[in-house]
Every structure is written in structure tokens, then in C-alpha cells.
Design a protein around this motif. Structure first.
Motif, PDB file in Angstrom:
ATOM      1  N   TYR A  90       0.713  -1.344   0.452  1.00 38.75           N
ATOM      2  CA  TYR A  90      -0.236   0.184  -0.082  1.00 38.75           C
ATOM      3  C   TYR A  90       1.184   1.144   0.273  1.00 38.75           C
ATOM      4  O   TYR A  90       0.149   2.158  -0.566  1.00 38.75           O
ATOM      5  N   HIS A 194      -7.111   3.222   2.337  1.00 36.79           N
ATOM      6  CA  HIS A 194      -8.012   2.619   1.128  1.00 36.79           C
ATOM      7  C   HIS A 194      -9.346   1.604   2.137  1.00 36.79           C
ATOM      8  O   HIS A 194      -8.966   1.138   2.772  1.00 36.79           O
ATOM      9  N   ARG A 195     -10.293   2.458   1.599  1.00 36.74           N
ATOM     10  CA  ARG A 195     -11.529   2.637   2.186  1.00 36.74           C
ATOM     11  C   ARG A 195     -12.419   1.192   1.072  1.00 36.74           C
ATOM     12  O   ARG A 195     -12.484   2.096  -0.559  1.00 36.74           O
ATOM     13  N   ASN A 198     -12.645   2.727  -2.256  1.00 32.99           N
ATOM     14  CA  ASN A 198     -11.598   2.985  -2.733  1.00 32.99           C
ATOM     15  C   ASN A 198     -10.484   2.138  -2.218  1.00 32.99           C
ATOM     16  O   ASN A 198      -9.452   1.457  -1.647  1.00 32.99           O
ATOM     17  N   PHE A 199     -11.163   0.708  -2.938  1.00 35.76           N
ATOM     18  CA  PHE A 199     -10.268  -0.544  -2.397  1.00 35.76           C
ATOM     19  C   PHE A 199      -9.284  -0.689  -3.143  1.00 35.76           C
ATOM     20  O   PHE A 199      -9.071  -0.514  -5.150  1.00 35.76           O
ATOM     21  N   LYS A 200      -8.286  -1.147  -2.912  1.00 41.01           N
ATOM     22  CA  LYS A 200      -7.227  -1.023  -4.072  1.00 41.01           C
ATOM     23  C   LYS A 200      -6.976  -2.442  -4.301  1.00 41.01           C
ATOM     24  O   LYS A 200      -7.117  -3.475  -5.361  1.00 41.01           O
ATOM     25  N   GLU A 217      -9.882  -1.043   4.124  1.00 40.29           N
ATOM     26  CA  GLU A 217      -8.429  -2.331   3.820  1.00 40.29           C
ATOM     27  C   GLU A 217      -7.754  -1.784   4.493  1.00 40.29           C
ATOM     28  O   GLU A 217      -6.979  -2.943   4.885  1.00 40.29           O
ATOM     29  N   TRP A 274      -8.826  11.074  -0.215  1.00 41.95           N
ATOM     30  CA  TRP A 274      -7.623   9.786  -0.306  1.00 41.95           C
ATOM     31  C   TRP A 274      -8.050  10.131   1.829  1.00 41.95           C
ATOM     32  O   TRP A 274      -7.360   9.156   2.519  1.00 41.95           O
TER      33      TRP A 274
END
Length: 312
Positions: A90, A194-195, A198-200, A217, A274
Motif C-alpha cells: 500500500y 484504502h477503504r 477506494n479499495f485496492k 481495507e 484519500w
């Protein structure tokens, strides 16, 4: 390591809208542990004054931070070194060079096999402080609000206008209700990363997104979060010892499915946000007591705490 390209949230004076609780508020009985170093009374006084003015309803208890420069920290609770492999999924790492320009580690090596760092004294003390607060939550048997002494309630909101104790309280009430419905372990009040939305790597559930909380996440910062006893127990079970800086450690436990963490959205936070939430961090202009061992976004020397190789 904080994530790159963090959005700047402007701090300003309070619009002087203090908050009170209505009868039956979900925040009744919520105690805040205010974490700070005894040798930094200036930071404690600033934060206590802000909380008294903005959130007079809040029961706040000063929690003496473990001083990584002075206190003995058991190796069974917080390790002395950590590896970047997990965080590299990340965080953005670059080649690290010595003073002569020789490459010590490439960006690829930070990801695999990872680079070993010694915790900086501030990082290790911070990690142990949170470890002790997790123990306190288990002992109390009820959710508690964890605050670091650089927390800031007054800033320019993404929706426009200034936040205040009133907006903080109203949004926190909504967040605690939603988090409780989901049997959350952690609710981040300020966050970067990231959540849901806006997941990765994680996959989002179909349907309408909740406008108050989102499943995390992997997020950074531990400036403010609500922790439930089950979450504290889960963190302590895995921290044998804690083998990452505390925000990385909590982020990874969530990413691996061992911790049910959520982020609280402020009005105006959306899928493009972000860094969000109902608090931010005060900018102490280089006056931080915590150096980031891997350099972080604050520009610390990424070579200072490189772990010594065997035989070196």
C-alpha cells in the motif's frame, strides 16, 4: 509509513460552536484516553483546552505515553525490528541510497523480501502506548475513544465551511450507531488510505454505499479511533509481539480479516477522498517526537534506522 499525496486539510480557529449531548446519546459514558508524553505538557495543554472548549461533554483522561527514549519496552510486546513487505502493498517505496549515491535497497526489495528496519524510539514508544491502551479497553470492558495529542477538531471540511465540536459530536454519534450495527472492532475518526469506495485489493459489496461509515481495507494514522473490547482482544492476541509500527499493524490486521475496522466519513468525503474523517492532525512544523524509520511522507532519513545485517 503514511501514504503518498495526502490531502492537506486547512486548520483555523474554531467557529465557537461547542457541543452537548442529548439524553440517550450513543456517546453517553464514552471515555477518551488522551495519549501524550509527560515531557510535552505544551501539546497536552493545547489539546485539553480544545476539547474543553469544543466537546465539554467528553470525559477525558490523560494517558501517559511510553517514552521510547526512556522507558523499558518488553520485546514480547513490541519487537525491535520490522519488515516493509506488508506495508509495501500500500505504501510507495523508492530506491534508498547511501551518502555516496550507492543503492542500498531497490524499490523492488522493499516489496520482496522486504527491508528490515529498527523501530525508531518514537515509533516503538507509540506502538507500546497503544498496546497499553488496548489492555485498558479490555480491562474496562466497554468501547473507548483513543486520542493522540496532535488531534485537531477544527479544520476546513471537504463540504466547505469549518468543522467544530458540534459537527464532530453529531457525526460521531451517527458513526457509533452505524459501527455498532456492524459489530465493528475499530472506527477510525481520521484516516488516510484504502477503504470501501477506494479499495485496492478487496472487493466491494454491491449496492448503495453507506454515507456515514465504510469498511476499511488498509488505512494509516492512529490519531483518533474508537476501539471496542473485542477489537482490543484481537489486536493483543496478534501482538505477540507487535511487529510493525502501530498504524501499519492495525491496517494489516484489518486487511487480513482479523480485525473489523471501519472509517467514519465527514460530510463531503467521497470515493475520491484519500484523507478524511471528522478530525485531522495538527501540523507541528517539524516538532514531531516520532521519526518514521522508513522515512515516511514527513521526509525522515530512510537510512538512519536500517537494521544492521548479520555480520555487519
Amino acid at each position: 509509513m503514511p501514504a503518498a499525496a495526502e490531502e492537506v486539510r486547512t486548520r483555523s480557529r474554531s467557529p465557537h460552536r461547542a457541543s452537548t449531548l442529548k439524553a440517550g446519546s450513543p456517546l453517553e459514558g464514552l471515555t477518551a484516553l488522551l495519549l501524550g508524553l509527560e515531557r510535552r505538557p505544551d501539546r497536552r495543554e493545547r489539546c485539553e483546552q480544545m476539547l474543553k472548549q469544543e466537546t465539554p461533554w467528553m470525559k477525558t483522561e490523560f494517558f501517559r505515553a511510553t517514552d521510547g527514549k526512556l522507558d523499558t519496552i518488553p520485546d514480547t510486546e513490541v519487537a525491535k525490528t520490522w519488515n516493509t513487505k506488508n506495508n509495501s502493498n500500500y505504501g510507495a517505496y523508492e530506491d534508498v541510497m547511501d551518502k555516496e549515491g550507492k543503492v542500498l535497497y531497490t524499490a523492488e526489495q522493499f516489496a520482496d523480501p522486504g527491508v528490515d528496519y529498527e523501530f525508531s524510539p518514537g515509533e516503538r514508544g507509540c506502538a507500546h502506548s497503544h498496546y497499553r491502551m488496548w489492555q485498558r479497553v479490555v480491562k474496562e470492558g466497554k468501547p473507548m475513544l483513543i486520542l493522540e495529542d496532535d488531534v485537531q477538531l477544527i479544520f476546513e471540511r471537504n463540504s466547505g465551511g469549518m468543522s467544530s465540536g458540534k459537527t464532530f459530536t453529531e457525526r460521531l454519534e451517527l458513526g457509533v450507531v452505524e459501527a455498532t450495527k456492524r459489530n465493528a472492532d475499530v472506527l477510525y475518526l481520521g484516516w488516510s488510505g484504502h477503504r470501501d469506495g477506494n479499495f485496492k485489493f478487496s472487493k466491494a459489496n454491491p449496492g448503495r454505499k453507506n454515507p456515514i461509515v465504510r469498511k476499511a481495507e488498509y488505512v494509516w494514522t492512529t490519531v483518533a479511533y474508537v476501539l471496542w473490547p473485542r477489537g482490543a482482544e484481537r489486536l493483543l492476541e496478534q501482538a505477540k509481539p507487535m511487529n510493525q509500527p502501530v498504524d501499519n499493524f492495525m491496517g494489516w490486521e484489518c486487511r487480513e480479516g482479523r480485525l473489523d475496522s471501519y472509517v467514519l466519513l465527514d460530510d463531503g468525503d467521497d470515493d475520491e477522498t484519500w484523507s478524511g474523517g471528522i478530525v485531522t492532525q495538527l501540523d507541528f512544523n517539524g516538532d514531531s517526537d516520532i521519526k518514521k524509520s522508513d522515512g515516511g511522507d514527513q521526509g525522515d532519513d530512510p537510512t538512519e534506522y536500517l537494521a544492521k545485517k548479520n555480520g555487519a
